[in-house]
Scaffold this motif. Structure first.
Motif, PDB file in Angstrom:
ATOM      1  N   THR A  65     -16.767  -4.350   2.558  1.00  0.00           N
ATOM      2  CA  THR A  65     -15.355  -3.990   2.378  1.00  0.00           C
ATOM      3  C   THR A  65     -14.541  -4.296   3.627  1.00  0.00           C
ATOM      4  O   THR A  65     -13.377  -4.706   3.535  1.00  0.00           O
ATOM      5  CB  THR A  65     -15.233  -2.505   2.009  1.00  0.00           C
ATOM      6  N   LYS A  66     -15.122  -4.099   4.784  1.00  0.00           N
ATOM      7  CA  LYS A  66     -14.420  -4.400   6.040  1.00  0.00           C
ATOM      8  C   LYS A  66     -13.878  -5.828   6.036  1.00  0.00           C
ATOM      9  O   LYS A  66     -12.752  -6.085   6.505  1.00  0.00           O
ATOM     10  CB  LYS A  66     -15.386  -4.209   7.214  1.00  0.00           C
ATOM     11  N   TYR A  67     -14.653  -6.758   5.492  1.00  0.00           N
ATOM     12  CA  TYR A  67     -14.254  -8.166   5.502  1.00  0.00           C
ATOM     13  C   TYR A  67     -13.562  -8.602   4.214  1.00  0.00           C
ATOM     14  O   TYR A  67     -12.842  -9.601   4.211  1.00  0.00           O
ATOM     15  CB  TYR A  67     -15.483  -9.040   5.767  1.00  0.00           C
ATOM     16  N   GLU A  68     -13.778  -7.877   3.113  1.00  0.00           N
ATOM     17  CA  GLU A  68     -13.143  -8.241   1.846  1.00  0.00           C
ATOM     18  C   GLU A  68     -11.736  -7.660   1.720  1.00  0.00           C
ATOM     19  O   GLU A  68     -10.832  -8.304   1.158  1.00  0.00           O
ATOM     20  CB  GLU A  68     -14.000  -7.732   0.679  1.00  0.00           C
ATOM     21  N   ALA A  69     -11.551  -6.458   2.221  1.00  0.00           N
ATOM     22  CA  ALA A  69     -10.290  -5.741   1.997  1.00  0.00           C
ATOM     23  C   ALA A  69      -9.053  -6.476   2.506  1.00  0.00           C
ATOM     24  O   ALA A  69      -8.015  -6.458   1.819  1.00  0.00           O
ATOM     25  CB  ALA A  69     -10.370  -4.350   2.626  1.00  0.00           C
ATOM     26  N   PRO A  70      -9.084  -7.088   3.693  1.00  0.00           N
ATOM     27  CA  PRO A  70      -7.848  -7.711   4.176  1.00  0.00           C
ATOM     28  C   PRO A  70      -7.258  -8.734   3.220  1.00  0.00           C
ATOM     29  O   PRO A  70      -6.034  -8.848   3.099  1.00  0.00           O
ATOM     30  CB  PRO A  70      -8.278  -8.362   5.503  1.00  0.00           C
ATOM     31  N   ALA A  71      -8.132  -9.468   2.513  1.00  0.00           N
ATOM     32  CA  ALA A  71      -7.632 -10.491   1.591  1.00  0.00           C
ATOM     33  C   ALA A  71      -6.863  -9.862   0.442  1.00  0.00           C
ATOM     34  O   ALA A  71      -5.861 -10.421  -0.035  1.00  0.00           O
ATOM     35  CB  ALA A  71      -8.796 -11.318   1.060  1.00  0.00           C
ATOM     36  N   ALA A  72      -7.312  -8.696  -0.017  1.00  0.00           N
ATOM     37  CA  ALA A  72      -6.605  -8.016  -1.108  1.00  0.00           C
ATOM     38  C   ALA A  72      -5.353  -7.317  -0.605  1.00  0.00           C
ATOM     39  O   ALA A  72      -4.275  -7.435  -1.204  1.00  0.00           O
ATOM     40  CB  ALA A  72      -7.544  -7.001  -1.768  1.00  0.00           C
ATOM     41  N   GLU A 101     -13.332   2.904   3.720  1.00  0.00           N
ATOM     42  CA  GLU A 101     -12.922   1.742   4.500  1.00  0.00           C
ATOM     43  C   GLU A 101     -11.709   1.044   3.891  1.00  0.00           C
ATOM     44  O   GLU A 101     -10.795   0.625   4.621  1.00  0.00           O
ATOM     45  CB  GLU A 101     -14.089   0.761   4.632  1.00  0.00           C
ATOM     46  N   PHE A 102     -11.679   0.907   2.569  1.00  0.00           N
ATOM     47  CA  PHE A 102     -10.533   0.257   1.924  1.00  0.00           C
ATOM     48  C   PHE A 102      -9.264   1.082   2.140  1.00  0.00           C
ATOM     49  O   PHE A 102      -8.218   0.554   2.518  1.00  0.00           O
ATOM     50  CB  PHE A 102     -10.815   0.077   0.431  1.00  0.00           C
ATOM     51  N   ALA A 103      -9.362   2.393   1.930  1.00  0.00           N
ATOM     52  CA  ALA A 103      -8.207   3.279   2.136  1.00  0.00           C
ATOM     53  C   ALA A 103      -7.789   3.295   3.595  1.00  0.00           C
ATOM     54  O   ALA A 103      -6.592   3.318   3.912  1.00  0.00           O
ATOM     55  CB  ALA A 103      -8.552   4.685   1.657  1.00  0.00           C
ATOM     56  N   ARG A 104      -8.765   3.283   4.491  1.00  0.00           N
ATOM     57  CA  ARG A 104      -8.453   3.297   5.927  1.00  0.00           C
ATOM     58  C   ARG A 104      -7.656   2.060   6.320  1.00  0.00           C
ATOM     59  O   ARG A 104      -6.665   2.148   7.061  1.00  0.00           O
ATOM     60  CB  ARG A 104      -9.753   3.360   6.744  1.00  0.00           C
ATOM     61  N   GLN A 105      -8.077   0.902   5.832  1.00  0.00           N
ATOM     62  CA  GLN A 105      -7.349  -0.320   6.167  1.00  0.00           C
ATOM     63  C   GLN A 105      -5.937  -0.290   5.586  1.00  0.00           C
ATOM     64  O   GLN A 105      -4.995  -0.795   6.210  1.00  0.00           O
ATOM     65  CB  GLN A 105      -8.121  -1.541   5.669  1.00  0.00           C
ATOM     66  N   ALA A 106      -5.779   0.279   4.402  1.00  0.00           N
ATOM     67  CA  ALA A 106      -4.437   0.408   3.835  1.00  0.00           C
ATOM     68  C   ALA A 106      -3.566   1.294   4.716  1.00  0.00           C
ATOM     69  O   ALA A 106      -2.394   0.977   4.971  1.00  0.00           O
ATOM     70  CB  ALA A 106      -4.531   0.983   2.421  1.00  0.00           C
ATOM     71  N   GLN A 137      -0.523   8.144   3.037  1.00  0.00           N
ATOM     72  CA  GLN A 137      -1.600   9.127   2.989  1.00  0.00           C
ATOM     73  C   GLN A 137      -2.564   8.699   1.888  1.00  0.00           C
ATOM     74  O   GLN A 137      -2.135   8.282   0.806  1.00  0.00           O
ATOM     75  CB  GLN A 137      -1.055  10.525   2.686  1.00  0.00           C
ATOM     76  N   ALA A 138      -3.878   8.793   2.162  1.00  0.00           N
ATOM     77  CA  ALA A 138      -4.859   8.307   1.197  1.00  0.00           C
ATOM     78  C   ALA A 138      -5.888   9.374   0.879  1.00  0.00           C
ATOM     79  O   ALA A 138      -6.271  10.177   1.742  1.00  0.00           O
ATOM     80  CB  ALA A 138      -5.565   7.062   1.740  1.00  0.00           C
ATOM     81  N   SER A 139      -6.325   9.382  -0.376  1.00  0.00           N
ATOM     82  CA  SER A 139      -7.415  10.240  -0.827  1.00  0.00           C
ATOM     83  C   SER A 139      -8.508   9.354  -1.417  1.00  0.00           C
ATOM     84  O   SER A 139      -8.213   8.390  -2.139  1.00  0.00           O
ATOM     85  CB  SER A 139      -6.935  11.225  -1.899  1.00  0.00           C
ATOM     86  N   PHE A 178     -11.756   6.308  13.587  1.00  0.00           N
ATOM     87  CA  PHE A 178     -10.495   5.578  13.656  1.00  0.00           C
ATOM     88  C   PHE A 178      -9.315   6.552  13.672  1.00  0.00           C
ATOM     89  O   PHE A 178      -9.346   7.582  13.003  1.00  0.00           O
ATOM     90  CB  PHE A 178     -10.358   4.642  12.445  1.00  0.00           C
ATOM     91  N   ALA A 179      -8.273   6.188  14.405  1.00  0.00           N
ATOM     92  CA  ALA A 179      -7.092   7.049  14.482  1.00  0.00           C
ATOM     93  C   ALA A 179      -6.481   7.288  13.108  1.00  0.00           C
ATOM     94  O   ALA A 179      -6.099   8.414  12.767  1.00  0.00           O
ATOM     95  CB  ALA A 179      -6.060   6.432  15.423  1.00  0.00           C
ATOM     96  N   GLU A 180      -6.417   6.223  12.298  1.00  0.00           N
ATOM     97  CA  GLU A 180      -5.809   6.369  10.980  1.00  0.00           C
ATOM     98  C   GLU A 180      -6.704   7.146  10.018  1.00  0.00           C
ATOM     99  O   GLU A 180      -6.275   7.518   8.921  1.00  0.00           O
ATOM    100  CB  GLU A 180      -5.463   5.000  10.380  1.00  0.00           C
ATOM    101  N   GLY A 181      -7.944   7.407  10.431  1.00  0.00           N
ATOM    102  CA  GLY A 181      -8.841   8.190   9.589  1.00  0.00           C
ATOM    103  C   GLY A 181      -8.326   9.588   9.320  1.00  0.00           C
ATOM    104  O   GLY A 181      -8.704  10.216   8.322  1.00  0.00           O
ATOM    105  N   ALA A 182      -7.442  10.084  10.171  1.00  0.00           N
ATOM    106  CA  ALA A 182      -6.859  11.410   9.959  1.00  0.00           C
ATOM    107  C   ALA A 182      -5.987  11.444   8.703  1.00  0.00           C
ATOM    108  O   ALA A 182      -5.704  12.530   8.177  1.00  0.00           O
ATOM    109  CB  ALA A 182      -6.031  11.820  11.179  1.00  0.00           C
ATOM    110  N   ARG A 183      -5.568  10.272   8.228  1.00  0.00           N
ATOM    111  CA  ARG A 183      -4.741  10.208   7.018  1.00  0.00           C
ATOM    112  C   ARG A 183      -5.557   9.877   5.770  1.00  0.00           C
ATOM    113  O   ARG A 183      -4.998   9.585   4.711  1.00  0.00           O
ATOM    114  CB  ARG A 183      -3.630   9.183   7.204  1.00  0.00           C
ATOM    115  N   VAL A 184      -6.879   9.899   5.901  1.00  0.00           N
ATOM    116  CA  VAL A 184      -7.765   9.661   4.758  1.00  0.00           C
ATOM    117  C   VAL A 184      -8.560  10.938   4.497  1.00  0.00           C
ATOM    118  O   VAL A 184      -9.327  11.383   5.346  1.00  0.00           O
ATOM    119  CB  VAL A 184      -8.739   8.494   5.031  1.00  0.00           C
TER     120      VAL A 184
END
Length: 341
Positions: A156-163, A184-189, A197-199, A217-223
């Motif tokens: 997902t780390k490498y697939e998600a950016p393309a989507a 990982e997908f939600a974190r990248q978003a 905010q992601a669930s 990750f810093a943005e992990g606080a929003r997941v």
């Protein structure tokens, strides 16, 4: 992180023998030693790898033929392989899983193509993906689940950016990633959209591992993670974006359609639903790389996007679109909007 990462990595997984030689070189520390010391001779590598000289030379011959090393006053890593090591986690994940599934393909190839239930009953790889081990958080279940969650997280780390690059996320504030694995997908978003905010809705053991992952990750606080079982529970409400990333192919058509129905039910009016999946494998007459054996084992489960388009249309969704994405194999992105009533 684009399709080039997969192409660069897969170059060194072209054949089973070269891939297994590379796995041996990694496990014996050869690659790390060559990164540190630039050049080593065969005797030094044999000693470090605790191998007889003849065995070490055989491995080095395979690695040379594969373009991993070259002989220049001693063995050294090629420039191309050093470039592949920029995505070393992807290389090692694909190498590990290809070597896990290859015996099943070797032993049960006919069943894979002609009798899927028999293949699934005999193939050992499916023991790895045991959802029954994901319901109760215990040390044993965490250990059993951690390896495959780590593998899918790396993909997902490498697939998600393309989507995510093809989705306009700025207009969304609350995302629900169904079967979202480690997050990982939600974190990248969330990285792309600071106000998002992601669930993540997934099984309890997967959620426990996901909390560990996003905490780095810093943005992990929003997941946040919501433990549940979609087979017997409704999804939480209050989200204007619902996503399924590499989830629905795991399930028969009736289950996949039911899961989409649950997602549409809870999606906010005007919100968007996203399906990001692998499509049917297209060989186009080209030889199949050993790197693709990991996807070959799931060959019977990859559907065309038309199935999802039909289901979503039947659920009353609007603005349904399909976007194809080429990574190491065809992926597609299906998006649809819930009509505001």
């Amino acid at each position: 992180m684009t399709s080039s990462n997969f192409a660069i990595v897969d170059r060194y997984l072209a054949s089973e023998l070269s891939a297994r030689a590379l796995a041996l070189a990694l496990s014996r520390g050869w690659v790390d030693s060559l990164l540190e010391r630039e050049r080593l001779d065969a005797a030094e590598l044999a000693g470090q790898g605790r191998m007889a000289a003849e065995a070490a030379r055989a491995v080095l011959d395979l690695l040379t033929a594969a373009g991993v090393v070259e002989l220049d006053g001693g063995y050294r890593l090629t420039t191309g392989f050093r470039q592949a090591l920029a995505a070393r986690d992807l290389l090692e994940a694909k190498l590990w899983f290809a070597n896990v599934v290859a015996p099943d393909v070797h032993e049960h190839f006919e069943a894979l193509l002609t009798d899927v239930p028999r293949f699934m009953a005999k193939a050992r790889v499916f023991e790895l993906f045991r959802y029954d081990r994901c319901l109760e958080v215990t040390p044993e279940n965490l250990a059993a689940t951690r390896r495959w969650v780590g593998y899918t997280t790396t993909l997902t780390k490498y697939e998600a950016p393309a989507a995510l690059a093809r989705l306009d996320l700025a207009g969304h504030s609350s995302m629900l990633d169904v079967g979202g694995n480690s997050g990982e997908f939600a974190r990248q978003a969330c990285t792309l959209v600071p106000h998002l905010q992601a669930s993540v809705f997934d099984l309890p053991v997967v959620c426990a591992l996901g909390r560990e992952h996003v905490a780095q990750f810093a943005e992990g606080a929003r997941v946040r993670f919501l433990a549940g079982d979609l087979r017997g529970q409704d999804l939480p409400r209050g989200h204007d974006l619902v996503s399924f990333k590499s989830v629905l192919h795991d399930w028969p058509e009736d289950h996949a359609a039911a899961f989409l129905g649950k997602a549409v039910e809870v999606l906010e009016p005007g919100g968007r639903l996203v399906v990001f999946e692998r499509g049917p494998l297209r060989l186009d007459g080209a030889p199949l790389s050993y790197a693709m054996v990991a996807n070959l084992v799931f060959l019977p489960f990859f559907r065309s996007p038309e199935f999802y388009v039909e289901v979503l249309a039947g659920l009353g969704m609007a603005d349904i679109a399909v976007d194809w994405i080429e990574l190491e194999m065809p992926f597609f992105l299906v998006t649809a909007r819930k009509v505001a009533r």
